[in-house]
Design a protein around this motif. Sequence first.
Motif, PDB file in Angstrom:
ATOM      1  N   GLN A  73       0.816  -1.207   0.000  1.00  0.00           N
ATOM      2  CA  GLN A  73       0.000   0.000   0.000  1.00  0.00           C
ATOM      3  C   GLN A  73       0.851   1.259   0.000  1.00  0.00           C
ATOM      4  N   HIS A  74       0.469   2.209  -0.854  1.00  0.00           N
ATOM      5  CA  HIS A  74       1.160   3.493  -0.874  1.00  0.00           C
ATOM      6  C   HIS A  74       0.866   4.236   0.419  1.00  0.00           C
ATOM      7  N   PRO A  75       1.839   4.992   0.964  1.00  0.00           N
ATOM      8  CA  PRO A  75       1.602   5.729   2.216  1.00  0.00           C
ATOM      9  C   PRO A  75       0.408   6.678   2.165  1.00  0.00           C
ATOM     10  N   LEU A  76       0.044   7.137   0.956  1.00  0.00           N
ATOM     11  CA  LEU A  76      -1.073   8.072   0.837  1.00  0.00           C
ATOM     12  C   LEU A  76      -2.445   7.403   0.890  1.00  0.00           C
ATOM     13  N   GLU A  77      -2.515   6.087   0.740  1.00  0.00           N
ATOM     14  CA  GLU A  77      -3.809   5.415   0.650  1.00  0.00           C
ATOM     15  C   GLU A  77      -4.700   5.683   1.865  1.00  0.00           C
ATOM     16  N   PRO A  78      -4.195   5.538   3.109  1.00  0.00           N
ATOM     17  CA  PRO A  78      -5.071   5.824   4.256  1.00  0.00           C
ATOM     18  C   PRO A  78      -5.576   7.265   4.276  1.00  0.00           C
ATOM     19  N   ALA A  79      -4.712   8.205   3.893  1.00  0.00           N
ATOM     20  CA  ALA A  79      -5.131   9.606   3.846  1.00  0.00           C
ATOM     21  C   ALA A  79      -6.173   9.823   2.764  1.00  0.00           C
ATOM     22  N   LEU A  80      -5.992   9.166   1.623  1.00  0.00           N
ATOM     23  CA  LEU A  80      -6.950   9.279   0.536  1.00  0.00           C
ATOM     24  C   LEU A  80      -8.309   8.709   0.946  1.00  0.00           C
ATOM     25  N   GLU A  81      -8.295   7.588   1.646  1.00  0.00           N
ATOM     26  CA  GLU A  81      -9.543   6.991   2.117  1.00  0.00           C
ATOM     27  C   GLU A  81     -10.261   7.914   3.099  1.00  0.00           C
ATOM     28  N   LEU A  82      -9.502   8.550   3.991  1.00  0.00           N
ATOM     29  CA  LEU A  82     -10.089   9.484   4.949  1.00  0.00           C
ATOM     30  C   LEU A  82     -10.706  10.681   4.239  1.00  0.00           C
ATOM     31  N   ALA A  83      -9.993  11.224   3.268  1.00  0.00           N
ATOM     32  CA  ALA A  83     -10.507  12.367   2.523  1.00  0.00           C
ATOM     33  C   ALA A  83     -11.744  11.992   1.718  1.00  0.00           C
ATOM     34  N   ALA A  84     -11.742  10.811   1.120  1.00  0.00           N
ATOM     35  CA  ALA A  84     -12.893  10.365   0.333  1.00  0.00           C
ATOM     36  C   ALA A  84     -14.120  10.155   1.224  1.00  0.00           C
ATOM     37  N   ARG A  85     -13.918   9.601   2.422  1.00  0.00           N
ATOM     38  CA  ARG A  85     -15.040   9.426   3.348  1.00  0.00           C
ATOM     39  C   ARG A  85     -15.605  10.785   3.768  1.00  0.00           C
ATOM     40  N   GLY A  86     -14.710  11.726   4.021  1.00  0.00           N
ATOM     41  CA  GLY A  86     -15.164  13.060   4.388  1.00  0.00           C
ATOM     42  C   GLY A  86     -15.964  13.713   3.282  1.00  0.00           C
ATOM     43  N   LEU A  87     -15.503  13.574   2.043  1.00  0.00           N
ATOM     44  CA  LEU A  87     -16.213  14.156   0.910  1.00  0.00           C
ATOM     45  C   LEU A  87     -17.588  13.522   0.753  1.00  0.00           C
ATOM     46  N   ASP A 205      -0.517  12.153  -6.520  1.00  0.00           N
ATOM     47  CA  ASP A 205       0.773  11.921  -5.879  1.00  0.00           C
ATOM     48  C   ASP A 205       1.025  10.455  -5.537  1.00  0.00           C
ATOM     49  N   LYS A 206      -0.026   9.666  -5.414  1.00  0.00           N
ATOM     50  CA  LYS A 206       0.187   8.267  -5.049  1.00  0.00           C
ATOM     51  C   LYS A 206       0.771   7.446  -6.207  1.00  0.00           C
ATOM     52  N   GLN A 207       0.882   8.059  -7.373  1.00  0.00           N
ATOM     53  CA  GLN A 207       1.559   7.388  -8.486  1.00  0.00           C
ATOM     54  C   GLN A 207       3.064   7.297  -8.248  1.00  0.00           C
ATOM     55  N   PHE A 208       3.574   8.137  -7.342  1.00  0.00           N
ATOM     56  CA  PHE A 208       5.012   8.308  -7.208  1.00  0.00           C
ATOM     57  C   PHE A 208       5.487   7.904  -5.811  1.00  0.00           C
ATOM     58  N   GLY A 209       6.783   7.706  -5.690  1.00  0.00           N
ATOM     59  CA  GLY A 209       7.391   7.473  -4.391  1.00  0.00           C
ATOM     60  C   GLY A 209       7.740   8.789  -3.732  1.00  0.00           C
TER      61      GLY A 209
END
Length: 307
Positions: A73-87, A205-209
């Motif tokens: 899992q990319h480090p951004l995935e949990p943050a992305l999930e949180l943002a998507a739930r908020g939206l 950004d999750k496309q990249f390291g």
Amino acid sequence: MSESGKPASASLPHRIGARRPRRRFGWALLPCLAAAAATATAAAEQPGLLPNGGAAEGNIGAPDAVASTTPGQHPLEPALELAARGLANIKANIQDYSCTVVKRERIGGELKPHEYMFAKVRHQPFSVYLYFLAPDSVKGQEVIYVDGRNDGNMLAHAGSGVRAMVGTVSLKPQSMLAMQGNRYPITELGVENLAKRLVEVAEHDKQFGECEVNFYPEAKVNGRVCTCVQVVHPVPRRNFRFHLARVYIDDELLIPIRYEAYDWPAEQGGQPVLMEEYTYMNVKVNNGFTDADFDPSNTAYKFGAAK
């Protein structure tokens, strides 16, 4: 606040500093010179809107980030999930809200003073009413924007002084006059638009390291308990929008109530450079706003006939 340490509770000044800024319209209405062009070469590879007054400069001339090859899992995935739930929560459960918006932006290399605005926001149709509280240079100004009305224009007037004699003016939200003193148009204001942009940038950004993500529970913004998500791109790359960003998600309302973004340090070992910060204070949701709340003829407002 330290780049690597836990962020301190966010606080805002209770009064504007002694330096008195040049008087102007704050969602900006005064004659002006065109803002300095942003660095198009770098910005063209970044997600989201190109900010008026300048994109990040610390990555000018830097190479592109390369695609992430780290398994798992990319480090951004949990943050992305949180943002998507908020939206999703905003779309499902919040029809409108009032709040105090506090913004500070760097434009043309200069960090502007904090501006304070009382705001009413309705999501359908997207509608904004603003009353400027501080500093004195913008106090008393009012702005109304309603999607699909007034020929797509915003209506605004100055609060006092000679410029108030001009009365109400009608401006395209992305026109030179409307954008003076602002990184983004009024059409981008609000917690829903902020959540959309956070998801958009994270997806890019999750496309990249070269991405470090940390979560800080029980952070506070003006007394509200939040989860702070901090994202750091340690190495300047042309296709990253920022060096460091923090977003504070209100634990009760599940909305982003503060966002701050920093450029890479200007010199080795220096501090990150603040580019923009936005805070939504005293948020009250689902007030039942009607068309009258976004009507310039409302007797509680001071709009005149548009010119």
